[in-house]
Design an enzyme around this catalytic site. Structure first.
Site, PDB file in Angstrom:
ATOM      1  N   GLY A  46       0.855  -1.187   0.000  1.00 42.34           N
ATOM      2  CA  GLY A  46       0.000   0.000   0.000  1.00 42.34           C
ATOM      3  C   GLY A  46       0.885   1.230   0.000  1.00 42.34           C
ATOM      4  O   GLY A  46       1.606   1.463  -0.965  1.00 42.34           O
ATOM      5  N   GLN A  83      -3.033 -12.073  -2.138  1.00 38.66           N
ATOM      6  CA  GLN A  83      -2.169 -10.999  -1.647  1.00 38.66           C
ATOM      7  C   GLN A  83      -2.415  -9.672  -2.341  1.00 38.66           C
ATOM      8  O   GLN A  83      -1.479  -8.916  -2.580  1.00 38.66           O
ATOM      9  CB  GLN A  83      -0.691 -11.399  -1.700  1.00 38.66           C
ATOM     10  CG  GLN A  83      -0.348 -12.465  -0.698  1.00 38.66           C
ATOM     11  CD  GLN A  83       0.899 -12.118   0.121  1.00 38.66           C
ATOM     12  OE1 GLN A  83       1.293 -10.979   0.290  1.00 38.66           O
ATOM     13  NE2 GLN A  83       1.529 -13.154   0.659  1.00 38.66           N
ATOM     14  N   ALA A 130      -3.573  -5.931  -1.720  1.00 41.78           N
ATOM     15  CA  ALA A 130      -3.329  -5.185  -0.481  1.00 41.78           C
ATOM     16  C   ALA A 130      -4.646  -4.734   0.142  1.00 41.78           C
ATOM     17  O   ALA A 130      -4.860  -3.564   0.428  1.00 41.78           O
ATOM     18  CB  ALA A 130      -2.393  -4.013  -0.738  1.00 41.78           C
ATOM     19  N   CYS A 176      16.739 -16.144   5.956  1.00 48.64           N
ATOM     20  CA  CYS A 176      16.339 -17.526   6.238  1.00 48.64           C
ATOM     21  C   CYS A 176      15.763 -17.594   7.630  1.00 48.64           C
ATOM     22  O   CYS A 176      15.997 -16.718   8.459  1.00 48.64           O
ATOM     23  CB  CYS A 176      17.509 -18.487   6.083  1.00 48.64           C
ATOM     24  SG  CYS A 176      18.808 -18.254   7.270  1.00 48.64           S
ATOM     25  N   GLY A 188       0.868  -4.860   7.806  1.00 47.01           N
ATOM     26  CA  GLY A 188       0.200  -5.645   6.768  1.00 47.01           C
ATOM     27  C   GLY A 188      -1.311  -5.721   6.903  1.00 47.01           C
ATOM     28  O   GLY A 188      -2.014  -5.792   5.899  1.00 47.01           O
TER      29      GLY A 188
END
Ligand code: NAD
Ligand code: NAD
Lengths: 549, 549
Positions: free
Chosen positions: B47, B257, B259, B404, B486
């Site tokens: 966004g 996914q 936004a 990772c 998110g």
């Protein structure tokens, strides 16, 4: 059998150093029966503001502090000691987060549900952060506020004026003395007899009655004679206030300190005794709340009517306007908040409720620091008046402590002087230095501390978070971050810090930074919002604000 | 003329030390056109997640970092550099608070109002905290998630299975490669052609079309041949998904996914091109939002129908369930969140999106650390597979970086090994080590990271606050605390930390503490909630939890 908690006195340590002894004593001090409102339930003040989640948590906190090393940090999550990590000598010994909720879930109902399940605790401001020092803490602020009212409207004195208020709880109990210290007369309505007795015993309240006529007679006589007097009236504000309007009796000043921010446990509806209220609250909380809403509406409508007829009225940070507004009083916000009216300019200079307590338990330590503060700031007449009055009128509760409103520069200077006194052995033991969460840079609270900010940034909460992180970074001994506090769940976020002056060189460095930065960020916050006084203060004290470079 | 920002490479310092050079380079790196979604507007990803409030603020941050001393700390309030204070060598060089609001005011409307008045900035998670490293950052997480899906339902591989998703933005763009790395086929619907091109250019996406039939043909062929393939479809998910249901074409796995956490700028309604959407968004935001709500309802209803017909569906942290729920899809929450389904157990061991970046800009530095991580943890086959794939498939964006999922103990061990490499001159320059806010102990987000916690503590936000304060106390180089991220305003609070391994002894001490404590608090948070894996992990690593003593 009830446990009685009292901080140890003297110089024998239970912990490995004063850095950990201090939070331990101050936690215990918060639960001292002289200090706490309801120590058996770990409630310190302000509705259900607690010092620890439960007794098991309290014991574990104490046990952990006793073994904590100089480079370890204890983490407390809503009054529960959840972890110990190795950090550094510069790090705080305790980090505390109380009552914090993700915003969409930030309401009383949900909070109480989590509380019942043992997952969270209400920290209020200085309850869960272990720097509540009894009603003196608020006395100075209340004294300052009534002084500001006097200054603005009545020629610097309340002589021959009278104040109507309600609530003589842990904070509200300071009102009668704060008014009489300003030479005024006050009628304080309180529904819980024990609270009236408490204030009589500590000398904060002069007299009481349960008869309105008798109360009014005393008040009117004192007003006429321009004699300071405080009268407690055992009654309900939601009944007394409308009755006064009906009789056409309009006070000069009206405010309120019932704990309306927490309607279920902080406000008693009209038409019942305190004991009946306790019972109904347990048996039928829904019904109880409905009655509270009805009463608050009557209570606030009466205040609005008094305002129309000339009384100077203000909300004193208990969020009662919002409660009334939510239940139909659409003009509740005609009542101004006390911060924009009376406190904002002080905050802009970095002034706020600075305080310190003697870990020795020895009142002489405080008297010596009183002397020091007057020596350091001889130009401040108002400060002198306060310290002299406080010495005469304030009874110690728990560990001896003092509060006064110092600003940018002064706090650091005084903190370093205290550390020097400890170093030289002039005091029996180290001193803890802290402040209320209700301070210049530590809180976002759109109905109180940040109401009506010049740039409209009332609700922006980056500042208290920066404040907490900055205090951790600067070397505070313990740092706390709370949601809720005086205005209740959903309405504020705020940070606290306490630092120990133990006379060491490390403490010297930390005090210099913490007492400069903590308040400095408050000045910056107000300068960033456009307050001239703050911009000048920042310049005067060489605070570095990159965008103003 | 557009400004192009790119972090300096090599070992010549613009700042006084690597401790300040690092945040400067990482801030700049966040705005590198290879990294950022819309660098001209300082938007990094998700966004409107920004790196600084505006260009003036950006310049001042850089200017301030250039002169900042080793015992000074810069404070950033929603992307604006508001103050510099003297702290200590142990303190972070930068403290950041972004997008934080008092809960009752924590909604998009109010946020946007404040944003328009220039008072606040959306920080997302790693945008405003200067540790976004391009889509690789999310690639590992997405790879882990699809691997977990494969493990749970399809025998550890997605061979011969196909995934339907939408959104190829900064985070969502990792999906195609994450699926093909797990040997599956994916159809990714995206309405913005530039985003499709971006993914093709970086090798994250194999091919594209704007024709649904063609897309399905490619997908079905690859599924049949058990050949990994990713297909971008230039179209709108709110049109494609219902059409697939109509045709009876049901994927094996469905997620999303777009936004949707930020409906006004993150979701494009059905029935218009991307450019038309941009126009309507500006001209009539109210109308735009209404169309978004309609589309999201269709979109989610289609996913629910696919679930009924056997597809494994999950929400991928964009809060789209809530948006649909609020607009009438009462069973939207039948779609499970990906965290309780697939990630919780990893978090409980302290595993999360650990990452590091080479300040030199030299890819060799990363290859050497890749080698080191495999040497240190030879038992971890899954890690080996990831590092090998990443080396083959991941193109650098901005400063070379690696991610990772390492757990308790491993992070500190690896961090110290990196510091040792820097010290010995095995690497060209220092390395920054950080993580996403989306990690084990750093976030409270009831619709994502803390959805359906065992003890019901989903909404308790004391933990991220303790995390931020603990990282400040432990010696992180910069620490951030954000609201929103998110899942959007109102729905989450989270903390970030980054620490520089500059090869010094002080960095050694700080790395040991930060990389132990930061993740340790995550293990503690899960242990406190009753997760067995976490309790065992805490015991194994001697994390001290007083209430479990
Ligand atoms: N102004 C400030 O600086 C400041 C600071 C902190 C808190 N507060 C707020 O002030 C309020 C009071 O705080 P406190 O710590 O004294 O709370 P408290 O709970 O200790 O006391 C409240 C008192 O009000 C009485 N009361 C309740 N309803 C009543 C009624 N209808 N009529 C008469 N008396 C009634 C109760 O019996 C109780 O004694 C709180 O809302 C608090 O959050 C203000
Ligand atoms: N799962 C995680 O770990 C995680 C982490 C961070 C963020 N997120 C969330 O995932 C979402 C995506 O993040 P992002 O950074 O990729 O956002 P972004 O804004 O960069 O990309 C969203 C993309 O969706 C496309 N889109 C919007 N509406 C569409 C529609 N109806 N049909 C097809 N395409 C459409 C847009 O064109 C855009 O390219 C966000 O809500 C974000 O908060 C998830």
């Amino acid at each position: 059998m009830e446990r009685i908690i009292r901080a140890p006195r003297g110089t024998t340590l239970s912990c490995k150093s004063w850095q950990t002894e201090a939070p331990m004593r101050m936690l215990m001090n918060n639960l001292d029966p002289e200090v706490a409102r309801d120590p058996a339930n770990l409630i310190v003040y302000g509705g259900t503001g607690r010092a620890a989640r439960n007794w098991q948590c309290f014991d574990k906190i104490v046990e952990t502090l006793k073994t904590l090393e100089m480079d370890e940090t204890l983490l407390v999550q809503s009054g529960k000691p959840v972890a110990v990590f190795k950090t550094s000598e510069w790090a705080p010994r305790v980090l505390i987060a109380n009552s914090n909720l993700v915003p969409k879930w930030a309401n009383w109902e949900y909070f109480r549900e989590l509380e019942e399940r043992g997952l969270i605790m209400y920290g209020q401001m200085t309850a869960g952060s272990w720097i509540y020092i009894g009603t003196q803490g608020i006395l100075q602020g209340t004294y300052e506020t009534f002084y500001a009212v006097a200054k603005k409207y009545f020629g610097e004195t309340l002589k021959g004026k009278w104040v109507l208020t309600a609530g003589l709880g842990e904070m509200g109990g300071a009102q009668p003395l704060a008014v009489t210290l300003n030479d005024g007369v006050v009628l304080a309505v309180e529904i819980d007899k024990r609270m009236i007795e408490r204030r009589l015993n500590t000398g904060y309240l002069d007299t009481w009655t349960d008869n309105l006529d008798e109360a009014l007679e005393m008040v009117q006589k004192a007003v006429k004679e321009e004699r300071p007097l405080s009268v407690g009236l055992l009654a309900n504000a939601a009944e007394v206030h409308p009755e006064l309007v009906k009789r056409g009796i309009i006070p000069d000043i009206v405010t309120d300190q019932t704990a309306a921010h927490d309607p279920l446990t902080g406000y008693v509806p009209a038409g019942m005794s305190f004991d009946e209220a306790l019972k109904l609250r347990k048996e039928n909380p829904q019904k109880y709340l409905e009655l509270v809403y009805e009463s608050v509406v009557k209570h606030i409508n009466a205040i609005l009517e008094m305002q129309k007829q000339g009384a100077k009225v203000f909300e004193y940070g208990n969020n009662i306007r919002r409660l009334a507004y939510d239940h139909g009083v659409k003009d509740a916000f005609n009542i101004p908040g006390y911060v924009p009216e009376y406190i904002r300019d002080l905050f802009a200079e970095g002034k706020g409720p600075f305080r310190w307590a003697a870990l020795s338990g020895n009142p002489e330590d405080i008297y010596k620091t009183d002397k020091k503060v007057l020596e350091l700031f001889p130009y401040d007449d108002h400060l002198r008046k306060w310290i002299e009055l406080a010495q005469k009128k304030v009874k110690w509760q728990g560990l001896p402590a003092r509060i006064c409103w110092l600003g940018q520069g002064e706090r650091a200077e005084f903190g370093l002087a205290i550390n020097e006194m400890v170093k030289k052995g002039e005091l029996e033991a180290p001193i803890v230095i802290g402040r209320d969460h209700h301070d210049t840079g530590s809180v976002a609270s759109p109905y109180r501390e940040t109401e009506a900010m010049k740039d409209g940034s009332d609700a922006i909460a980056d500042w208290p978070i920066l404040n907490a992180m900055l205090n951790v970074a600067s070397g505070a001994t313990w740092v706390s971050f709370h949601h809720g506090g005086g205005v209740g769940i959903g309405y504020s976020l705020h940070a606290g810090m306490v630092i120990v002056a133990d006379g060491t060189d490390l403490a010297h460095k930390k005090l210099e930074r913490v007492l400069t930065n903590d308040v400095g960020l408050g000045v910056v916050r107000h300068a960033d919002a456009g307050y001239e006084i703050a911009i000048e203060t920042a310049k005067k004290h060489n605070l570095r604000m990159p965008m103003l470079d």
